[in-house]
Design an enzyme around this catalytic site. Structure first.
Site, mmCIF file in Angstrom:
data_model
loop_
_atom_site.group_PDB
_atom_site.id
_atom_site.type_symbol
_atom_site.label_atom_id
_atom_site.label_comp_id
_atom_site.label_asym_id
_atom_site.label_seq_id
_atom_site.Cartn_x
_atom_site.Cartn_y
_atom_site.Cartn_z
ATOM 1 N N LYS A 1 2.564 -2.418 6.110
ATOM 2 C CA LYS A 1 2.744 -2.428 4.659
ATOM 3 C C LYS A 1 4.170 -2.039 4.265
ATOM 4 C CE LYS A 1 -1.240 -3.875 3.190
ATOM 5 N NZ LYS A 1 -1.353 -5.196 2.542
ATOM 6 N N SER B 1 0.833 -1.208 0.000
ATOM 7 C CA SER B 1 0.000 0.000 0.000
ATOM 8 C C SER B 1 0.864 1.253 0.000
ATOM 9 C CB SER B 1 -0.899 0.004 1.239
ATOM 10 O OG SER B 1 -1.573 1.247 1.365
ATOM 11 N N TYR C 1 -1.139 0.041 10.302
ATOM 12 C CA TYR C 1 -1.282 -0.407 8.916
ATOM 13 C C TYR C 1 -0.095 0.033 8.065
ATOM 14 C CZ TYR C 1 -3.368 -1.001 4.264
ATOM 15 O OH TYR C 1 -3.611 -1.366 2.966
#
Length: 261
Positions: A163, A146, A159
Protein backbone atom coordinates in the site's frame (compact mmCIF):
# COMPACT_ATOMS: atom_id res chain seq x y z
CA UNK A 1 -24.41 25.91 -8.25
CA UNK A 2 -21.57 24.68 -6.06
CA UNK A 3 -23.18 21.29 -5.44
CA UNK A 4 -23.38 20.63 -9.18
CA UNK A 5 -19.60 20.31 -9.22
CA UNK A 6 -19.94 17.11 -7.23
CA UNK A 7 -22.13 15.55 -9.94
CA UNK A 8 -20.86 12.85 -12.31
CA UNK A 9 -23.63 13.15 -14.88
CA UNK A 10 -23.16 10.66 -17.74
CA UNK A 11 -19.56 9.87 -16.77
CA UNK A 12 -18.50 6.23 -17.13
CA UNK A 13 -16.70 4.75 -14.13
CA UNK A 14 -14.96 1.39 -13.67
CA UNK A 15 -14.75 0.20 -10.06
CA UNK A 16 -12.82 -2.95 -9.18
CA UNK A 17 -13.65 -5.00 -6.12
CA UNK A 18 -17.21 -3.70 -6.44
CA UNK A 19 -18.98 -6.82 -5.24
CA UNK A 20 -19.13 -5.67 -1.63
CA UNK A 21 -17.67 -3.31 0.93
CA UNK A 22 -15.87 -0.16 -0.13
CA UNK A 23 -15.99 -0.96 -3.84
CA UNK A 24 -19.75 -1.47 -3.81
CA UNK A 25 -20.22 1.67 -1.74
CA UNK A 26 -18.23 3.75 -4.23
CA UNK A 27 -20.13 2.30 -7.19
CA UNK A 28 -23.47 3.19 -5.60
CA UNK A 29 -22.29 6.68 -4.67
CA UNK A 30 -21.17 7.31 -8.25
CA UNK A 31 -24.49 6.03 -9.60
CA UNK A 32 -26.38 8.31 -7.24
CA UNK A 33 -24.23 11.20 -8.47
CA UNK A 34 -25.22 10.49 -12.08
CA UNK A 35 -22.53 8.16 -13.41
CA UNK A 36 -22.87 4.97 -15.40
CA UNK A 37 -20.89 2.35 -13.49
CA UNK A 38 -19.03 -0.78 -14.49
CA UNK A 39 -18.79 -2.98 -11.41
CA UNK A 40 -16.00 -5.56 -11.51
CA UNK A 41 -15.36 -8.35 -9.02
CA UNK A 42 -14.57 -12.06 -8.88
CA UNK A 43 -17.98 -13.21 -7.63
CA UNK A 44 -20.76 -12.94 -10.19
CA UNK A 45 -23.63 -12.88 -7.70
CA UNK A 46 -22.10 -10.05 -5.69
CA UNK A 47 -21.17 -7.88 -8.64
CA UNK A 48 -24.57 -8.35 -10.26
CA UNK A 49 -26.25 -7.35 -7.01
CA UNK A 50 -24.22 -4.13 -6.89
CA UNK A 51 -25.03 -3.34 -10.53
CA UNK A 52 -28.72 -4.01 -9.96
CA UNK A 53 -28.82 -1.66 -6.99
CA UNK A 54 -26.93 1.00 -8.96
CA UNK A 55 -29.56 0.88 -11.72
CA UNK A 56 -32.19 2.04 -9.23
CA UNK A 57 -30.67 5.50 -9.50
CA UNK A 58 -31.78 5.61 -13.13
CA UNK A 59 -28.42 5.11 -14.79
CA UNK A 60 -26.79 2.23 -16.62
CA UNK A 61 -24.75 -0.29 -14.69
CA UNK A 62 -22.79 -3.29 -15.85
CA UNK A 63 -21.60 -6.14 -13.64
CA UNK A 64 -18.55 -7.99 -14.94
CA UNK A 65 -16.65 -10.90 -13.45
CA UNK A 66 -12.99 -9.96 -13.27
CA UNK A 67 -10.00 -11.25 -11.33
CA UNK A 68 -7.60 -8.32 -11.40
CA UNK A 69 -4.65 -10.70 -11.05
CA UNK A 70 -5.37 -11.98 -14.57
CA UNK A 71 -4.23 -9.54 -17.26
CA UNK A 72 -6.56 -10.98 -19.95
CA UNK A 73 -9.51 -10.29 -17.66
CA UNK A 74 -8.38 -6.70 -17.15
CA UNK A 75 -8.13 -6.30 -20.91
CA UNK A 76 -11.61 -7.74 -21.35
CA UNK A 77 -12.96 -5.40 -18.65
CA UNK A 78 -11.73 -2.39 -20.60
CA UNK A 79 -12.83 -3.82 -23.95
CA UNK A 80 -16.34 -4.54 -22.68
CA UNK A 81 -16.65 -1.10 -21.12
CA UNK A 82 -15.67 0.60 -24.37
CA UNK A 83 -18.01 -1.66 -26.34
CA UNK A 84 -21.00 -0.90 -24.11
CA UNK A 85 -20.37 2.77 -23.23
CA UNK A 86 -17.84 4.08 -25.74
CA UNK A 87 -15.78 5.96 -23.15
CA UNK A 88 -14.03 5.70 -19.78
CA UNK A 89 -13.92 8.75 -17.52
CA UNK A 90 -13.18 7.36 -14.07
CA UNK A 91 -11.24 4.39 -12.72
CA UNK A 92 -11.28 3.25 -9.11
CA UNK A 93 -8.55 0.73 -8.30
CA UNK A 94 -10.16 -0.71 -5.20
CA UNK A 95 -9.49 -4.45 -5.43
CA UNK A 96 -6.73 -5.46 -3.04
CA UNK A 97 -5.96 -6.66 0.46
CA UNK A 98 -3.75 -9.20 2.19
CA UNK A 99 -3.92 -11.01 5.55
CA UNK A 100 -1.44 -10.13 8.29
CA UNK A 101 1.47 -12.52 8.79
CA UNK A 102 4.77 -12.36 10.71
CA UNK A 103 7.68 -11.29 8.52
CA UNK A 104 9.70 -14.46 9.15
CA UNK A 105 6.72 -16.54 8.04
CA UNK A 106 6.18 -14.51 4.87
CA UNK A 107 7.73 -16.23 1.88
CA UNK A 108 9.21 -14.44 -1.11
CA UNK A 109 6.33 -15.72 -3.22
CA UNK A 110 3.75 -14.44 -0.73
CA UNK A 111 5.42 -11.02 -0.61
CA UNK A 112 5.43 -10.77 -4.40
CA UNK A 113 1.79 -11.88 -4.60
CA UNK A 114 0.79 -9.10 -2.20
CA UNK A 115 2.61 -6.56 -4.34
CA UNK A 116 0.96 -7.84 -7.50
CA UNK A 117 -2.55 -7.86 -6.04
CA UNK A 118 -2.32 -4.39 -4.55
CA UNK A 119 0.04 -2.49 -6.87
CA UNK A 120 0.80 -4.16 -10.18
CA UNK A 121 -2.84 -4.80 -11.02
CA UNK A 122 -3.66 -1.11 -10.41
CA UNK A 123 -0.76 -0.10 -12.63
CA UNK A 124 -1.86 -2.43 -15.42
CA UNK A 125 -5.47 -1.30 -15.36
CA UNK A 126 -4.35 2.32 -15.29
CA UNK A 127 -2.21 1.73 -18.39
CA UNK A 128 -5.16 0.13 -20.13
CA UNK A 129 -7.65 2.88 -19.32
CA UNK A 130 -5.67 6.12 -19.58
CA UNK A 131 -5.44 6.09 -23.41
CA UNK A 132 -9.25 5.96 -23.56
CA UNK A 133 -9.51 8.76 -21.01
CA UNK A 134 -7.19 10.90 -23.13
CA UNK A 135 -9.30 10.25 -26.21
CA UNK A 136 -12.30 11.53 -24.27
CA UNK A 137 -10.53 14.68 -23.10
CA UNK A 138 -9.35 13.50 -19.69
CA UNK A 139 -10.36 11.57 -16.61
CA UNK A 140 -9.80 10.75 -12.99
CA UNK A 141 -8.24 7.76 -11.22
CA UNK A 142 -8.82 6.99 -7.55
CA UNK A 143 -6.59 4.38 -5.92
CA UNK A 144 -7.74 2.83 -2.66
CA UNK A 145 -4.66 2.67 -0.48
CA UNK A 146 -4.46 2.13 3.27
CA UNK A 147 -3.26 3.68 6.50
CA UNK A 148 -1.21 0.47 6.77
CA UNK A 149 1.06 2.02 4.16
CA UNK A 150 2.24 4.70 6.62
CA UNK A 151 1.56 3.29 10.11
CA UNK A 152 3.90 0.64 11.48
CA UNK A 153 1.96 -2.47 12.49
CA UNK A 154 3.56 -5.81 13.26
CA UNK A 155 2.50 -8.49 10.81
CA UNK A 156 1.75 -6.12 7.93
CA UNK A 157 5.09 -6.13 6.14
CA UNK A 158 3.62 -7.41 2.85
CA UNK A 159 0.36 -5.48 2.87
CA UNK A 160 1.80 -2.28 4.33
CA UNK A 161 4.69 -2.23 1.87
CA UNK A 162 2.31 -2.82 -1.04
CA UNK A 163 0.00 0.00 0.00
CA UNK A 164 2.94 2.35 0.55
CA UNK A 165 4.00 1.57 -3.02
CA UNK A 166 0.47 2.22 -4.29
CA UNK A 167 0.44 5.61 -2.56
CA UNK A 168 3.78 6.55 -4.05
CA UNK A 169 2.72 5.35 -7.50
CA UNK A 170 -0.28 7.66 -7.16
CA UNK A 171 2.01 10.65 -6.68
CA UNK A 172 4.23 9.63 -9.59
CA UNK A 173 1.36 9.13 -12.03
CA UNK A 174 -0.45 12.24 -10.86
CA UNK A 175 2.55 14.26 -12.00
CA UNK A 176 3.08 12.32 -15.22
CA UNK A 177 -0.54 12.33 -16.42
CA UNK A 178 -1.35 15.95 -15.51
CA UNK A 179 -3.19 17.97 -16.63
CA UNK A 180 -5.49 15.65 -18.61
CA UNK A 181 -5.83 12.75 -16.16
CA UNK A 182 -5.90 13.28 -12.40
CA UNK A 183 -4.60 10.50 -10.11
CA UNK A 184 -5.31 10.50 -6.39
CA UNK A 185 -5.58 7.97 -3.59
CA UNK A 186 -7.37 7.43 -0.32
CA UNK A 187 -5.39 5.99 2.57
CA UNK A 188 -8.24 4.17 4.25
CA UNK A 189 -8.28 3.62 7.99
CA UNK A 190 -10.20 0.92 9.85
CA UNK A 191 -13.54 0.61 8.09
CA UNK A 192 -16.25 -1.80 9.15
CA UNK A 193 -16.70 -4.15 6.21
CA UNK A 194 -17.30 -7.88 5.90
CA UNK A 195 -13.51 -8.28 6.00
CA UNK A 196 -13.14 -6.63 9.42
CA UNK A 197 -16.41 -7.45 11.18
CA UNK A 198 -15.67 -11.16 11.83
CA UNK A 199 -12.62 -10.15 13.92
CA UNK A 200 -14.50 -7.75 16.16
CA UNK A 201 -16.22 -8.57 19.42
CA UNK A 202 -17.47 -5.93 21.85
CA UNK A 203 -14.15 -5.74 23.70
CA UNK A 204 -12.01 -5.37 20.57
CA UNK A 205 -14.41 -2.85 19.05
CA UNK A 206 -14.26 -0.71 22.19
CA UNK A 207 -10.47 -0.86 22.20
CA UNK A 208 -10.26 0.09 18.53
CA UNK A 209 -12.63 3.01 18.99
CA UNK A 210 -10.68 4.22 22.00
CA UNK A 211 -7.49 4.27 19.92
CA UNK A 212 -9.19 6.31 17.18
CA UNK A 213 -9.36 10.09 17.76
CA UNK A 214 -12.85 10.29 16.23
CA UNK A 215 -13.93 7.49 18.60
CA UNK A 216 -15.57 5.30 16.00
CA UNK A 217 -14.72 2.83 13.26
CA UNK A 218 -15.14 4.15 9.74
CA UNK A 219 -18.04 3.33 7.44
CA UNK A 220 -18.12 2.51 3.76
CA UNK A 221 -19.92 5.81 3.18
CA UNK A 222 -17.00 7.73 4.73
CA UNK A 223 -14.75 6.39 1.98
CA UNK A 224 -17.34 6.64 -0.79
CA UNK A 225 -17.78 10.35 -0.08
CA UNK A 226 -14.05 10.92 -0.42
CA UNK A 227 -13.95 8.91 -3.64
CA UNK A 228 -16.86 10.94 -5.01
CA UNK A 229 -15.06 14.21 -4.33
CA UNK A 230 -11.81 13.03 -5.95
CA UNK A 231 -13.57 11.78 -9.08
CA UNK A 232 -15.78 14.84 -9.48
CA UNK A 233 -15.16 18.28 -11.02
CA UNK A 234 -15.06 19.61 -7.46
CA UNK A 235 -11.51 18.20 -7.26
CA UNK A 236 -10.41 19.55 -10.64
CA UNK A 237 -7.30 21.16 -9.09
CA UNK A 238 -6.28 18.07 -7.11
CA UNK A 239 -3.88 15.44 -8.39
CA UNK A 240 -1.04 13.29 -7.08
CA UNK A 241 -2.39 13.43 -3.54
CA UNK A 242 -3.08 10.77 -0.93
CA UNK A 243 -6.09 11.66 1.23
CA UNK A 244 -6.05 10.14 4.71
CA UNK A 245 -9.60 9.16 5.69
CA UNK A 246 -8.93 7.31 8.91
CA UNK A 247 -10.66 8.95 11.86
CA UNK A 248 -7.56 10.98 12.67
CA UNK A 249 -5.26 8.06 13.48
CA UNK A 250 -1.56 8.89 13.72
CA UNK A 251 -0.66 5.62 15.40
CA UNK A 252 -2.07 2.16 14.80
CA UNK A 253 -5.49 1.38 16.23
CA UNK A 254 -5.17 -2.30 15.30
CA UNK A 255 -6.34 -4.02 18.50
CA UNK A 256 -4.60 -7.36 18.04
CA UNK A 257 -1.29 -8.40 19.47
CA UNK A 258 1.49 -8.42 16.90
CA UNK A 259 4.00 -11.25 16.45
CA UNK A 260 7.21 -11.24 18.44
CA UNK A 261 10.54 -12.97 17.98
Amino acid sequence: MIFDRFRLNDKVAIITGAGRGIGAGIALAYAEAGAHVVCAARTREQVEATAQEARRHGHRALGLVCDVNERPQLEELVRQTMHDFGRIDILVNNAGGWPPQPALETSERTFEQALRFNVTTAFLLTRLTVPHMLQGGGGSIVNISSAAGRLVMAGFVAYGTAKAALSFMTRELGREFAPKVRVNAIAVGAVETSALSPFLNDELRAKMEALTPMRRIGTVEDIALGALYLASPAASWVTGKVFEIDGGTEATNWPFEGPTI
